[in-house]
Design a protein around this motif. Sequence first.
Motif, PDB file in Angstrom:
ATOM      1  N   HIS A 277       0.843  -1.197   0.000  1.00 41.62           N
ATOM      2  CA  HIS A 277       0.000   0.000   0.000  1.00 41.62           C
ATOM      3  C   HIS A 277       0.880   1.250   0.000  1.00 41.62           C
ATOM      4  O   HIS A 277       1.300   1.723   1.048  1.00 41.62           O
ATOM      5  CB  HIS A 277      -0.911   0.013   1.236  1.00 41.62           C
ATOM      6  N   THR A 278       1.154   1.771  -1.180  1.00 39.97           N
ATOM      7  CA  THR A 278       1.855   3.055  -1.300  1.00 39.97           C
ATOM      8  C   THR A 278       1.230   3.821  -2.449  1.00 39.97           C
ATOM      9  O   THR A 278       0.541   3.254  -3.292  1.00 39.97           O
ATOM     10  CB  THR A 278       3.371   2.879  -1.565  1.00 39.97           C
ATOM     11  N   SER A 279       1.505   5.119  -2.489  1.00 43.05           N
ATOM     12  CA  SER A 279       0.847   5.965  -3.487  1.00 43.05           C
ATOM     13  C   SER A 279       1.475   5.869  -4.863  1.00 43.05           C
ATOM     14  O   SER A 279       0.801   6.052  -5.879  1.00 43.05           O
ATOM     15  CB  SER A 279       0.844   7.424  -3.024  1.00 43.05           C
ATOM     16  N   ASP A 280       2.792   5.578  -4.916  1.00 43.13           N
ATOM     17  CA  ASP A 280       3.450   5.508  -6.216  1.00 43.13           C
ATOM     18  C   ASP A 280       4.659   4.588  -6.140  1.00 43.13           C
ATOM     19  O   ASP A 280       4.954   4.011  -5.086  1.00 43.13           O
ATOM     20  CB  ASP A 280       3.854   6.910  -6.703  1.00 43.13           C
ATOM     21  N   ALA A 281       5.363   4.452  -7.254  1.00 39.66           N
ATOM     22  CA  ALA A 281       6.471   3.502  -7.337  1.00 39.66           C
ATOM     23  C   ALA A 281       7.616   3.874  -6.403  1.00 39.66           C
ATOM     24  O   ALA A 281       8.147   3.028  -5.679  1.00 39.66           O
ATOM     25  CB  ALA A 281       6.960   3.410  -8.785  1.00 39.66           C
ATOM     26  N   LEU A 282       8.022   5.151  -6.418  1.00 44.36           N
ATOM     27  CA  LEU A 282       9.116   5.570  -5.541  1.00 44.36           C
ATOM     28  C   LEU A 282       8.713   5.464  -4.075  1.00 44.36           C
ATOM     29  O   LEU A 282       9.536   5.170  -3.205  1.00 44.36           O
ATOM     30  CB  LEU A 282       9.533   7.001  -5.879  1.00 44.36           C
ATOM     31  N   GLY A 283       7.429   5.682  -3.790  1.00 44.06           N
ATOM     32  CA  GLY A 283       6.945   5.569  -2.416  1.00 44.06           C
ATOM     33  C   GLY A 283       7.075   4.159  -1.871  1.00 44.06           C
ATOM     34  O   GLY A 283       7.194   3.964  -0.654  1.00 44.06           O
ATOM     35  N   ALA A 284       7.064   3.160  -2.757  1.00 36.37           N
ATOM     36  CA  ALA A 284       7.218   1.777  -2.312  1.00 36.37           C
ATOM     37  C   ALA A 284       8.590   1.548  -1.690  1.00 36.37           C
ATOM     38  O   ALA A 284       8.724   0.870  -0.670  1.00 36.37           O
ATOM     39  CB  ALA A 284       7.009   0.831  -3.494  1.00 36.37           C
ATOM     40  N   ILE A 285       9.614   2.121  -2.307  1.00 37.18           N
ATOM     41  CA  ILE A 285      10.970   1.977  -1.772  1.00 37.18           C
ATOM     42  C   ILE A 285      11.073   2.664  -0.420  1.00 37.18           C
ATOM     43  O   ILE A 285      11.623   2.115   0.547  1.00 37.18           O
ATOM     44  CB  ILE A 285      11.988   2.548  -2.776  1.00 37.18           C
ATOM     45  N   LYS A 286      10.519   3.877  -0.324  1.00 36.54           N
ATOM     46  CA  LYS A 286      10.544   4.604   0.948  1.00 36.54           C
ATOM     47  C   LYS A 286       9.837   3.820   2.044  1.00 36.54           C
ATOM     48  O   LYS A 286      10.296   3.749   3.183  1.00 36.54           O
ATOM     49  CB  LYS A 286       9.893   5.971   0.783  1.00 36.54           C
ATOM     50  N   ARG A 287       8.690   3.234   1.694  1.00 41.14           N
ATOM     51  CA  ARG A 287       7.911   2.495   2.693  1.00 41.14           C
ATOM     52  C   ARG A 287       8.686   1.317   3.230  1.00 41.14           C
ATOM     53  O   ARG A 287       8.699   1.049   4.437  1.00 41.14           O
ATOM     54  CB  ARG A 287       6.605   2.013   2.047  1.00 41.14           C
ATOM     55  N   LEU A 288       9.370   0.569   2.371  1.00 43.83           N
ATOM     56  CA  LEU A 288      10.133  -0.587   2.819  1.00 43.83           C
ATOM     57  C   LEU A 288      11.306  -0.176   3.700  1.00 43.83           C
ATOM     58  O   LEU A 288      11.604  -0.838   4.700  1.00 43.83           O
ATOM     59  CB  LEU A 288      10.625  -1.382   1.611  1.00 43.83           C
TER      60      LEU A 288
END
Length: 385
Positions: A277-288
Amino acid sequence: MALGSSAPYGLAVEQSAANGQREKHQIHQIDTQPDGREQTAAHLINQIIGQALQCKASDIHLEPGKAELLVKFRCDGQLKQWQPVSGQWQPLVLNRLKVMAELDITEKRLPQDGHMAVLWQGQQYDLRVSTLPVFQGEKMVLRILGQQEQFLSLDELGFSAENLAKVKTLLQIPSGIVLVCGPTGSGKTTTLYSMLAALRGTGKNIVTLEDPVEYEMTGINQVQINEKTGLTFARGLRSVLRQDPDIIMVGEIRDLESAEIAIRLAYTGHLVLASLHTSDALGAIKRLVEMGIASHLLASCLNGVIAQRLVRRIRDDTVQGRLAIQEVMLCDKTVRQLLSQYKVFLQQEERIAAGFSSMAMDGKQKVEKGDTVMEEITAVLGPQL
C-alpha cells in the motif's frame, strides 16, 4: 435507482477460493423471487445481495442510521445508495448476516471478520464480512469475491505499450522482487493474478502465501495463512521453501516480518511477487526502508515496481466500467547504484522518476485517446497535473 454494469477490472479473475485449507462453510442460496410470504430479514438480505450481484458491485455497505438502515453498493469504484430500509430491520438483518458469516451475534462492541458463501443463479460467490462499532450501532461491509468474468490477461489490463513491455521483462527475470502498489481498490489483486496466470504455463512451480486467499487458480499452489491455527507467514515460508518453488507470491507486505520474508525469498533465488500500500512507485521503496529494510538489500533484489489506480471509463458521457492508469519503474543499474546509498537516492528522486512514465502522464494519454476524462484522473491523483 439504476446502477451501471461494471467491467471485470478489480473484481474477478477466477472463482473465489474455496481453498482446501479454508474451513467449510454452508452455502446460502440467494433467491430474489417473492414467494408471497411475509417479508423477513432473510428475504431482505436475499434482495440486497441479489441486487448487488446483479449490478456487479464489489462491496455492500450496511450503515446504521437514526430512522433507517442505509444500504450502499460500490459499483465502478463509486458508492451508490440502494432503496431505503426501515430502521426496524437493522438488528434483524445484521444478526442474520452474522449467523451466516459465523460471527458472534452477542458481540457488538468489537470489530469482527467473517466469511460466507452464497449461490446465485447457479454460481458460487464468496463474501468477506467485516463489522465495525460506530456511534449509531454497527456498520457492516461485505466484500464480494468470485464474480465470474473472462480472465484478464496482461494485454487486457490497460498497460501502455511501453509499460506492458516493462512488465513482461520483469516476469522474465528468474529471481528478485516485483511489487504491485496502490491503495485499497486500485486493482492490485487483479494485476497480481494476471501476472501469475502469465507465469503458470512456463514449467515453473508457483506457490502463494496469502492472507486471505482471494481467488482460486488452477495450476497454482495457494497457501492460506491462518494465525489462529499457527500457520503464520514465517511457518508457511519454511514449509514453502521445502516444496521446491520457483515463483512465490507473498500476497500483501503489511509489516517488517512480511517484508523480510519477501527479501529472504528473493535472496534464495526465487521470483517474488507482492503487493504494497503506497501511493506511487518511488513511495514503495521509501515504505520498505521505513519498515526497517536496509536500502542496500533492496538495491540488490528489487527488480521493479508497478503502481496503479482505477478510474471510470467514460466515453461520450457514458460510464463503461473502469480503466487502470499505471506507472512501471524498472530497477536498472543506475537505480540500484543510487539505492545502495539511500541519501543519494532521495536526492535523485526527480532524476529517477524521469526514467519512466508517471501515472499522471499515463492518465493524460488515456484522456487523449478518449478512454476517460481529466476529471477522473484528478479525482484519484489529486490536482498535481
